[in-house]
Design an enzyme around this catalytic site. Structure first.
Site, PDB file in Angstrom:
ATOM      1  N   ARG A 150      -9.877   7.646   3.236  1.00  0.00           N
ATOM      2  CA  ARG A 150      -9.058   6.553   2.726  1.00  0.00           C
ATOM      3  C   ARG A 150      -8.845   6.510   1.132  1.00  0.00           C
ATOM      4  NH1 ARG A 150     -10.929   1.026   5.058  1.00  0.00           N
ATOM      5  NH2 ARG A 150      -8.847   0.081   4.670  1.00  0.00           N
ATOM      6  N   ARG A 182     -17.612  -1.662  10.843  1.00  0.00           N
ATOM      7  CA  ARG A 182     -16.125  -1.085  11.082  1.00  0.00           C
ATOM      8  C   ARG A 182     -16.078  -0.004  11.062  1.00  0.00           C
ATOM      9  NH1 ARG A 182     -12.589  -4.680   6.843  1.00  0.00           N
ATOM     10  NH2 ARG A 182     -11.315  -2.761   6.917  1.00  0.00           N
ATOM     11  N   ARG A 236       0.878  -1.287   0.033  1.00  0.00           N
ATOM     12  CA  ARG A 236      -0.116  -0.009   0.051  1.00  0.00           C
ATOM     13  C   ARG A 236       1.003   1.262   0.095  1.00  0.00           C
ATOM     14  NH1 ARG A 236      -4.893  -2.432   3.433  1.00  0.00           N
ATOM     15  NH2 ARG A 236      -6.674  -1.728   2.057  1.00  0.00           N
ATOM     16  N   ARG A 290     -21.556  -1.957   4.530  1.00  0.00           N
ATOM     17  CA  ARG A 290     -21.102  -3.449   5.006  1.00  0.00           C
ATOM     18  C   ARG A 290     -21.319  -3.493   6.508  1.00  0.00           C
ATOM     19  NH1 ARG A 290     -15.396  -4.615   2.932  1.00  0.00           N
ATOM     20  NH2 ARG A 290     -14.632  -2.705   3.933  1.00  0.00           N
TER      21      ARG A 290
HETATM   22  P1  AMP Z   1      -7.976  -3.647   4.989  1.00  0.00           P
HETATM   23  O1  AMP Z   1      -8.643  -4.760   5.910  1.00  0.00           O
HETATM   24  O2  AMP Z   1      -7.167  -3.974   3.868  1.00  0.00           O
HETATM   25  O3  AMP Z   1      -8.873  -2.779   4.682  1.00  0.00           O
HETATM   26  O4  AMP Z   1      -6.991  -2.747   6.103  1.00  0.00           O
HETATM   27  C1  AMP Z   1      -7.721  -2.195   7.297  1.00  0.00           C
HETATM   28  C2  AMP Z   1      -6.371  -1.235   7.880  1.00  0.00           C
HETATM   29  O5  AMP Z   1      -5.242  -2.041   8.229  1.00  0.00           O
HETATM   30  C3  AMP Z   1      -5.798  -0.289   7.031  1.00  0.00           C
HETATM   31  O6  AMP Z   1      -6.913   0.853   6.839  1.00  0.00           O
HETATM   32  C4  AMP Z   1      -4.439   0.372   7.779  1.00  0.00           C
HETATM   33  O7  AMP Z   1      -4.768   0.854   8.867  1.00  0.00           O
HETATM   34  C5  AMP Z   1      -4.111  -1.017   8.061  1.00  0.00           C
HETATM   35  N1  AMP Z   1      -3.300  -1.810   6.804  1.00  0.00           N
HETATM   36  C6  AMP Z   1      -3.786  -2.816   6.090  1.00  0.00           C
HETATM   37  N2  AMP Z   1      -2.758  -2.937   4.995  1.00  0.00           N
HETATM   38  C7  AMP Z   1      -1.705  -2.017   5.317  1.00  0.00           C
HETATM   39  C8  AMP Z   1      -0.368  -1.862   4.488  1.00  0.00           C
HETATM   40  N3  AMP Z   1      -0.167  -2.534   3.758  1.00  0.00           N
HETATM   41  N4  AMP Z   1       0.243  -0.978   5.178  1.00  0.00           N
HETATM   42  C9  AMP Z   1      -0.050  -0.262   6.092  1.00  0.00           C
HETATM   43  N5  AMP Z   1      -1.393  -0.347   6.918  1.00  0.00           N
HETATM   44  C10 AMP Z   1      -2.021  -1.336   6.409  1.00  0.00           C
END
Ligand code: AMP
Length: 223
Positions: A177, A166, A94, A134
């Site tokens: 985001r 969430r 990311r 969601r």
């Molecule tokens: P997700 O479940 O992929 O939507 O991720 C949820 C949250 O986890 C994100 O909003 C970030 O706070 C953290 N997160 C997930 N992937 C990453 C990443 N590659 N780098 C940094 N933070 C991450």
């Protein structure tokens, strides 16, 4: 499906693009694990570990967690035995720095042509509708108020626990985001395309049609 060759798949796509759902279905189909830093980080929060307590705020605001934390949990997960035939990444990289670290890591374990990047394309407007509807359960089940409602309002069909939204799916957080996602994604794409094949998938189709598109492409790659 059992693959003869190793395959490493990187899912790109905005938060709410459906990449998590597609990654899970593809993981099951190919019989390889899905590695999602978001899931791993949420697990730390649920178990109230020291790390979990330190990252809780970041996750609830939808902000990225520090690289050193993410690298540690990714390394730990990748080093498990079940990744020997490959893996799918959902939510990593990311940041540009993560993309370059991933390239170095993959170089050590496989060749460039065993890596496929799947970029799920979807308009922000559609994402906002999806994400704000969601509802999730602590057992891992996910619902949508309109597209996939539970049988009984706010109650999980599978385990009977109360569903919730969430924090990072709330309207103002998802808008933020998406803004950050767009600022980063182009650079990450440009970087990855220097090394790997990238295929673009229309994420506005139904879950099933998107899945079929992905399977068609992946089958082509591994046969
Ligand atoms: P997700 O479940 O992929 O939507 O991720 C949820 C949250 O986890 C994100 O909003 C970030 O706070 C953290 N997160 C997930 N992937 C990453 C990443 N590659 N780098 C940094 N933070 C991450």
């Amino acid at each position: 499906m059992k693959t003869k060759n190793k395959i490493y798949i990187i899912f790109l796509g905005a938060p709410g693009s459906g990449k998590g759902t597609q990654a899970d279905m593809l993981g099951e189909y190919l019989n390889i694990p899905v590695i999602s830093p978001g899931e791993l980080l949420r697990h730390e929060i649920e178990t109230k570990s020291l790390l979990g307590r330190s990252i809780k705020k970041k996750l609830s605001k939808g902000q990225l967690v520090a690289n050193d934390i993410v690298e540690k949990i990714i390394d730990k997960r990748i080093s498990k035995k079940d990744t020997q035939n490959g893996f799918i990444l959902d939510g990593y990289p990311r940041r540009l720095k993560q993309a370059s670290l991933l390239k170095d890591r993959l170089k050590k374990i496989t060749s460039q042509n065993s890596v496929l990047v799947i970029d799920i394309i979807i308009r922000d407007k559609v994402i906002k509708e999806r994400v704000t509807g969601r509802r999730v359960c602590d057992c891992g089940a996910t619902y949508h108020l309109v597209n996939n409602p539970p049988k009984k309002k706010d109650v999980c069909d599978l385990c009977g626990l109360k569903l919730y939204q969430r924090d990072d799916d709330k309207h103002n957080v998802i808008a933020d985001r998406l803004k950050h996602f767009h600022a980063r994604v182009r650079k990450i794409n440009k970087y990855l395309e220097k090394y790997y094949k990238i295929v673009k998938i229309n994420g506005e189709l139904s879950i099933k049609d998107t899945k079929n598109e992905i399977i068609k492409i992946v089958k082509n790659e591994i046969e």
